[in-house]
Design a protein around this motif. Sequence first.
Motif, mmCIF file in Angstrom:
data_model
loop_
_atom_site.group_PDB
_atom_site.id
_atom_site.type_symbol
_atom_site.label_atom_id
_atom_site.label_comp_id
_atom_site.label_asym_id
_atom_site.label_seq_id
_atom_site.Cartn_x
_atom_site.Cartn_y
_atom_site.Cartn_z
ATOM 1 N N ARG A 167 0.874 -1.426 -0.084
ATOM 2 C CA ARG A 167 0.062 -0.089 0.059
ATOM 3 C C ARG A 167 0.689 1.059 -0.071
ATOM 4 N NH1 ARG A 167 -3.759 -3.246 -1.508
ATOM 5 N NH2 ARG A 167 -4.992 -4.693 -0.031
ATOM 6 N N ARG A 198 -4.893 5.182 -2.127
ATOM 7 C CA ARG A 198 -6.387 4.340 -2.221
ATOM 8 C C ARG A 198 -6.117 2.877 -2.532
ATOM 9 N NH1 ARG A 198 -7.441 9.258 -4.903
ATOM 10 N NH2 ARG A 198 -9.429 10.205 -4.201
ATOM 11 N N ARG A 199 -6.871 2.179 -1.699
ATOM 12 C CA ARG A 199 -6.467 0.575 -1.757
ATOM 13 C C ARG A 199 -6.805 0.317 -3.091
ATOM 14 N NH1 ARG A 199 -6.344 -3.211 2.196
ATOM 15 N NH2 ARG A 199 -6.774 -1.917 3.532
ATOM 16 N N TRP A 200 -7.939 0.538 -3.727
ATOM 17 C CA TRP A 200 -8.372 0.014 -5.056
ATOM 18 C C TRP A 200 -7.330 0.170 -5.965
ATOM 19 C CZ3 TRP A 200 -9.185 2.642 -9.480
ATOM 20 C CH2 TRP A 200 -9.077 4.035 -9.284
ATOM 21 N N ASP A 204 -4.714 -2.294 -5.505
ATOM 22 C CA ASP A 204 -4.932 -3.583 -5.878
ATOM 23 C C ASP A 204 -5.147 -3.600 -7.542
ATOM 24 O OD1 ASP A 204 -4.985 -4.365 -3.321
ATOM 25 O OD2 ASP A 204 -7.402 -4.187 -3.334
ATOM 26 N N LEU A 205 -5.516 -2.554 -8.205
ATOM 27 C CA LEU A 205 -5.587 -2.724 -9.447
ATOM 28 C C LEU A 205 -4.393 -2.588 -10.312
ATOM 29 C CD1 LEU A 205 -7.268 -2.411 -12.244
ATOM 30 C CD2 LEU A 205 -7.148 0.031 -11.730
ATOM 31 N N SER A 229 -10.257 -13.274 -1.913
ATOM 32 C CA SER A 229 -9.121 -12.323 -2.462
ATOM 33 C C SER A 229 -8.033 -12.931 -3.387
ATOM 34 C CB SER A 229 -8.339 -11.451 -1.528
ATOM 35 O OG SER A 229 -9.212 -10.596 -0.896
#
Length: 350
Positions: A91, A96-98, A101-102, A191
């Motif tokens: 992170r 932003r977490r998304w 992840d993306l 996940s």
Amino acid sequence: MTTSTIKSQKLADDFGNSDLKLKDIIKTLPQECFQQNRHKAWAKVLTSVLMVCLGYLSLIIAPWFLLPLAWIFTGTALTGFFVIGHDCGHRSFAKRRWVNDLVGHLMMMPLIYPFHSWRIGHNYHHTHTNKLDEDNAWHPIRTEVFESWGKIGRSSFEGFMRNRLWWIGSIMHWAVVHFDWSKFREKDQSSVKLSVAVVVLFAAIAFPILIATTGLWGFVKFWLIPWLVYHFWMSTFTYVHHTAPEIPFVAESKWNAVLAQLSGTVHCDYPRWIEFLCHDINVHVPHHISTAIPSYNLRFAHRSLRENWGAYLYPECRFSWSLMKRITDQCHLYITDTGYQSFNDYHAGR
């Protein structure tokens, strides 16, 4: 007992007799080390994409006798994809977490590396660095564990180490661990399944297209060999970061987070072009002090650690054949509370 071993024992005693915590080390780092910079982060992505494209262009136009150089360059550039995914997993790429992840999935997708599988397992490694039987990155095999294996198992492992096959270690780890969601906690399994589905879908589309347009040789030329070079660096970085005759692995009851993260992690210099393509992943000590430090701030953080904690850092080294020979010749088995033992010494003592 070598000078380095004596120093290692002294450090262990110093930390064991103090109340020093990892957060005390973190407080000495300038706040700038932890500041995320979206321009620098996306510049790393652009750099890696351009370098990988350059690598594939070289594979297309290079005559056969220059293909090894093109493979080395392309595979090393692909390692940069993994390092960006590495920041995303901690992170430290974006707030932003998304986004993390993306980008993490997109960067690791061509490597067929399930993002969440790696992220969860790797964070466990940071929590248990250099802890016997717990560190899941690259831990030594204790002599009693080695002796419990059958003859085939012992012979296979000894052959693996004696023949200096460390560079396929991450392939074995990738194949055994990252696609089996049953090895993860129930709350993480969805996940992991998502990440596995992403890479399986990518492979199901990309590989047939590559083979249909370039043949089996094209698959080997454009994906398999660069992928093997990438895994060479994955294995090498991991191995060198945490393995040296003087670096201790200890049982949980004696484990000290400061000793493990500050003194049990190795800084190794590589040729600058490798460090550039791999985004300074070799500057590894500050990353173990805090995973919140983005890759573009690692050198700044390392300078601070040198100034404030230089006496406690493991001596810096330079990547070379002699370094790898030293590690692979000496660091075979591990005797609890004593240290590494070579196979030669093991057999001589029987």
